[in-house]
Design an enzyme around this catalytic site. Structure first.
Site, PDB file in Angstrom:
ATOM      1  N   GLU A   1       0.768  -1.192   0.036  1.00 29.67           N
ATOM      2  CA  GLU A   1       0.050  -0.065  -0.048  1.00 29.67           C
ATOM      3  C   GLU A   1       0.974   1.479  -0.083  1.00 29.67           C
ATOM      4  OE1 GLU A   1      -3.268   2.385   3.011  1.00 29.67           O
ATOM      5  OE2 GLU A   1      -2.170   0.519   3.679  1.00 29.67           O
TER       6      GLU A   1
ATOM      7  N   GLU B   1     -11.307   3.151   6.700  1.00 28.15           N
ATOM      8  CA  GLU B   1     -10.020   3.754   7.591  1.00 28.15           C
ATOM      9  C   GLU B   1     -10.119   5.327   7.626  1.00 28.15           C
ATOM     10  OE1 GLU B   1      -5.620   1.784   7.501  1.00 28.15           O
ATOM     11  OE2 GLU B   1      -5.715   3.604   6.101  1.00 28.15           O
TER      12      GLU B   1
END
Length: 278
Positions: free
Chosen positions: A159, A255
């Site tokens: 990521e 998130e």
């Protein structure tokens, strides 16, 4: 009005609560049941968790709440300033240990995804030769990690992150290039829309062109990293529609930093959380 558009955009999203961000008003182990009470069927959490909670504690919390753990991270590392280890020179042995820890937690929790944190190269510009060395180490470590995860039916994720200074992996195209260089079918992109917009923009075009590489998605509004329906740069109903068009059927990790109490900010997700995502 926002909620109506959300409902039309994506028929069956699978929303996962990121327990490192949501339900901060509760103790960590209590966040599993809090997520379930709101209708979440899946949860995920960050790299700090293995150093604070045992596998047994997490399994008990997961099973009591009746949720799936859909993604977790490799530990940050045991030295001051560590933010992951996969791309850090002279730390290959430490990365192997961290990966082993993450796999053991994933196996215990029946979690099908592990995010290998790249780490930081503090005080060096990306033009410095150490960044090229780090890329070679990163690719080597990821080849090993992808194979080790594959043995356990776990997908390896990487990521790009915008919020950690000197983080090695910052850009979406950089991540796709790394995935291609690794050349293993078991490595995928964790496409965090917040980070992607912050660093690169043009998120919908990117995800459409790279659909085959996307293994997980996370969401938050830009610039505040708040709920998706907050006013900001991102049109999430449109983004959700583009995810539908590429036939993305995986989990979407929430998130973000709630503006207040987590439950009070879930109006945008109310229709989704009533559905069975299976």
């Amino acid at each position: 009005r926002i909620r109506v558009v959300f409902k039309m955009a994506l028929q069956h999203p699978k929303l996962a609560a990121n327990l490192s961000f949501l339900f901060q008003e509760r103790d960590f182990l209590d966040r599993f049941s809090a997520a379930a009470a709101c209708g979440f069927k899946g949860v995920e959490f960050g790299a700090e968790v293995p150093s604070q909670w045992t596998k047994e504690q997490l399994v008990a919390a997961k099973e009591s709440a009746g949720v799936e753990v859909v993604s977790l991270c490799t530990p940050l590392g045991d030295k001051a300033g560590d933010k992951g280890l996969a791309a850090v020179p002279k730390r290959q042995a430490d990365f192997t240990v961290a990966l082993g820890t993450a796999i053991e937690y994933a196996k215990a929790l029946q979690c099908p995804r592990v995010h290998a944190l790249a780490g930081v190269l503090p005080g060096t510009p990306s033009s410095h030769p150490i960044w090229k060395q780090a890329e070679l180490i990163y690719i080597s470590n990821l080849k090993y990690a992808a194979e080790e995860c594959a043995k356990c039916n776990i997908t390896l994720l990487i990521e790009p992150i915008s919020t950690i200074q000197d983080y090695f992996l910052q850009h979406q195209q950089q991540a796709v290039d790394i995935i291609r260089k690794v050349g293993h079918p078991n490595i995928k992109l964790e496409f965090d829309v917040f980070h992607a917009q912050t660093m690169d923009g043009n998120v919908c075009d990117f995800v459409s062109r790279n659909a085959e590489n996307v293994g997980h998605v996370q969401i938050a509004q830009v610039p505040g990293r708040t709920e998706p329906d907050e006013k900001g740069e991102l049109n999430y109903p449109y983004i959700f529609e583009r995810l539908r068009l590429i036939n993305y059927q995986g989990w979407i990790g929430c998130e973000y930093k709630p503006r207040g109490k987590t439950e009070d900010g879930l109006g945008w997700a109310a229709d989704y959380l009533k559905k069975d995502p299976s």
